[in-house]
Scaffold this motif. Sequence first.
Motif, mmCIF file in Angstrom:
data_model
loop_
_atom_site.group_PDB
_atom_site.id
_atom_site.type_symbol
_atom_site.label_atom_id
_atom_site.label_comp_id
_atom_site.label_asym_id
_atom_site.label_seq_id
_atom_site.Cartn_x
_atom_site.Cartn_y
_atom_site.Cartn_z
ATOM 1 N N SER A 145 -1.768 20.109 27.133
ATOM 2 C CA SER A 145 -2.227 20.186 28.022
ATOM 3 C C SER A 145 -3.342 21.424 28.087
ATOM 4 O O SER A 145 -3.747 21.908 29.266
ATOM 5 N N ALA A 146 -3.604 21.743 26.841
ATOM 6 C CA ALA A 146 -4.789 22.809 26.564
ATOM 7 C C ALA A 146 -5.752 21.981 26.206
ATOM 8 O O ALA A 146 -6.008 20.668 26.119
ATOM 9 N N PHE A 147 -7.051 22.634 25.992
ATOM 10 C CA PHE A 147 -8.293 21.903 25.460
ATOM 11 C C PHE A 147 -8.872 22.390 24.304
ATOM 12 O O PHE A 147 -9.140 23.557 24.104
ATOM 13 N N PRO A 148 -9.202 21.505 23.206
ATOM 14 C CA PRO A 148 -9.830 21.875 21.966
ATOM 15 C C PRO A 148 -11.351 22.196 21.995
ATOM 16 O O PRO A 148 -11.792 21.195 22.398
ATOM 17 N N VAL A 149 -11.710 23.087 21.404
ATOM 18 C CA VAL A 149 -13.131 23.076 20.939
ATOM 19 C C VAL A 149 -13.246 23.353 19.411
ATOM 20 O O VAL A 149 -12.308 23.905 18.845
ATOM 21 N N THR A 150 -14.066 22.635 18.428
ATOM 22 C CA THR A 150 -13.907 22.660 17.144
ATOM 23 C C THR A 150 -14.791 23.056 16.488
ATOM 24 O O THR A 150 -15.879 22.569 16.844
ATOM 25 N N VAL A 151 -14.532 23.516 15.254
ATOM 26 C CA VAL A 151 -15.731 23.664 14.368
ATOM 27 C C VAL A 151 -15.061 23.340 12.946
ATOM 28 O O VAL A 151 -14.248 23.680 12.403
ATOM 29 N N VAL A 152 -16.168 22.597 12.326
ATOM 30 C CA VAL A 152 -15.644 21.764 10.778
ATOM 31 C C VAL A 152 -15.890 22.806 9.992
ATOM 32 O O VAL A 152 -17.128 23.050 9.818
ATOM 33 N N THR A 153 -14.988 23.225 8.849
ATOM 34 C CA THR A 153 -15.045 24.011 7.778
ATOM 35 C C THR A 153 -15.660 23.056 6.521
ATOM 36 O O THR A 153 -16.277 23.651 5.518
ATOM 37 N N ALA A 154 -15.281 21.738 6.421
ATOM 38 C CA ALA A 154 -15.557 21.161 5.340
ATOM 39 C C ALA A 154 -15.437 19.706 5.735
ATOM 40 O O ALA A 154 -14.614 19.012 6.323
ATOM 41 N N LEU A 155 -16.453 18.718 5.084
ATOM 42 C CA LEU A 155 -16.328 17.284 5.270
ATOM 43 C C LEU A 155 -15.375 16.802 3.866
ATOM 44 O O LEU A 155 -15.549 17.252 2.992
ATOM 45 N N THR A 156 -14.595 15.751 4.581
ATOM 46 C CA THR A 156 -13.558 15.330 3.239
ATOM 47 C C THR A 156 -13.641 13.872 2.938
ATOM 48 O O THR A 156 -13.829 13.152 3.990
ATOM 49 N N ASP A 157 -13.546 13.403 1.780
ATOM 50 C CA ASP A 157 -13.393 11.939 1.614
ATOM 51 C C ASP A 157 -11.888 11.893 1.212
ATOM 52 O O ASP A 157 -11.271 11.866 0.137
ATOM 53 N N GLN A 158 -11.316 11.493 2.312
ATOM 54 C CA GLN A 158 -9.703 11.201 2.034
ATOM 55 C C GLN A 158 -9.492 10.099 3.084
ATOM 56 O O GLN A 158 -10.044 9.633 3.963
ATOM 57 N N ASP A 159 -8.013 9.760 2.707
ATOM 58 C CA ASP A 159 -7.294 8.779 3.882
ATOM 59 C C ASP A 159 -5.797 9.177 3.553
ATOM 60 O O ASP A 159 -5.478 10.189 3.375
ATOM 61 N N THR A 160 -5.025 8.314 3.962
ATOM 62 C CA THR A 160 -3.410 8.423 3.990
ATOM 63 C C THR A 160 -2.792 8.705 2.505
ATOM 64 O O THR A 160 -1.772 9.030 2.457
ATOM 65 N N CYS A 161 -3.623 8.246 1.550
ATOM 66 C CA CYS A 161 -3.306 8.096 0.166
ATOM 67 C C CYS A 161 -3.646 9.541 -0.462
ATOM 68 O O CYS A 161 -2.933 9.775 -1.444
ATOM 69 N N GLY A 162 -4.672 10.270 0.197
ATOM 70 C CA GLY A 162 -5.010 11.231 -0.642
ATOM 71 C C GLY A 162 -6.383 11.743 -0.621
ATOM 72 O O GLY A 162 -7.163 11.034 -0.034
ATOM 73 N N LEU A 163 -6.793 12.923 -1.229
ATOM 74 C CA LEU A 163 -8.136 13.446 -1.083
ATOM 75 C C LEU A 163 -8.794 12.967 -2.370
ATOM 76 O O LEU A 163 -8.469 13.208 -3.436
ATOM 77 N N ARG A 164 -10.186 12.570 -2.205
ATOM 78 C CA ARG A 164 -11.000 12.388 -3.189
ATOM 79 C C ARG A 164 -12.136 13.472 -3.632
ATOM 80 O O ARG A 164 -12.790 13.647 -4.571
ATOM 81 N N ASP A 165 -12.435 14.127 -2.347
ATOM 82 C CA ASP A 165 -13.871 14.917 -2.431
ATOM 83 C C ASP A 165 -13.752 15.711 -1.247
ATOM 84 O O ASP A 165 -13.203 15.647 -0.160
ATOM 85 N N LEU A 166 -14.312 17.149 -1.322
ATOM 86 C CA LEU A 166 -14.176 18.080 -0.461
ATOM 87 C C LEU A 166 -15.708 18.850 -0.455
ATOM 88 O O LEU A 166 -16.004 19.024 -1.488
#
Length: 270
Positions: A37-58
Motif C-alpha cells: 500500500s505504498a507507491f513506487p517511483v522508479t529510475v532505471v539503471t540498465a536495460l537488459t535482454d533477459q527472460d525467465t531463463c537468464g540474461l543475455r545482455d546488459l
Amino acid sequence: MENTDRQERPIVLCIGGHDPSGGAGILADAESVLAASAFPVTVVTALTDQDTCGLRDLRPQPPEQLDTQCRRMIADSAPRAIKLGLLASSGIVRALSRIIDESPGLPVVLDPVLATGAGQHLVDAALLNQLRKHLLHRCTLLTPNLPEARTLTDGQSPDDCAARLLSSGARWVLITGTHDDTEQVTNRLYGANGDHRAWTWPRLPGEYHGSGCTLASAIAARLAWGMAMEDAVASAQSYTWESLNQAFRTGRCQLTPNRLHHLTPHSPSR
C-alpha cells in the motif's frame, strides 16, 4: 479542488534494472511496494535482454541521466525510502552515493545484485570495488544472500560476513539463506548495535525469478510506512514467502513470484 481528506501513501524510490520478463528488477520492485500500500517511483539503471531463463545482455544507462532523474523524483515526490537493486556501472554507484548524502535520514535498502537467479555474474572487480568503497557504508540495510555476502567481504560464515559488512559502516545486514543446501531457509538479521535475530522458513520447491528484489522492496515499503527495522524485516519475509508459495509460470524456466497474491485473478468486465 484538492481533496485534503485522502490518505497519503508513502513513496518509495526504486532504482534498478529493467527486466522485460517482470520477474525481477524494477517491475518486481513496483509490485512489492504496491502490495504494501505504498507507491513506487522508479529510475532505471540498465536495460537488459533477459527472460525467465537468464540474461543475455546488459546496457547501463548514463550516470548523468540517472542522477538527473533521481533528483527530480526526490524533489517532486519526497520519497520516504530508497531501494537499490542492479547498479550496472561504477559511474552509477558514484552518482548514487552523492544522492544518498544529500538525503540524510532517508532509509536506503540495497539488494546487492551480483548475479542473476540463473547464476550469471553481473559485476566485475572494478564495480565490486566501487560498491565497497562508495556505497555499503551509506546504506541502512544490506540484503545479500550468502554467496553475495561472501563476494562482498571474502568471509565465509554468515556471522563473519555480517561482522565485516557492519564494520564497513552499514547499519543493518540481512543475510538470506536461499542458496544454502538445507531443508529450511534461515535468514539472519544483524544490527550495528549488536542485535541479532534469525527466522527459519520451509524451503519451497522450484526456482524463482526475483525473490531477492521482492524481499528488499517489501522491506523498503515497510520502512517508508515507519515500521521499525526488525518488524519490517519480519513482515516482509512473511509476504515474500507467500509470494513464492503462490508463484506462477510466465515463461519456460524460473517461476515468477505472485507479488499481488492478495488480489483474486479475474477477467476484466466487458
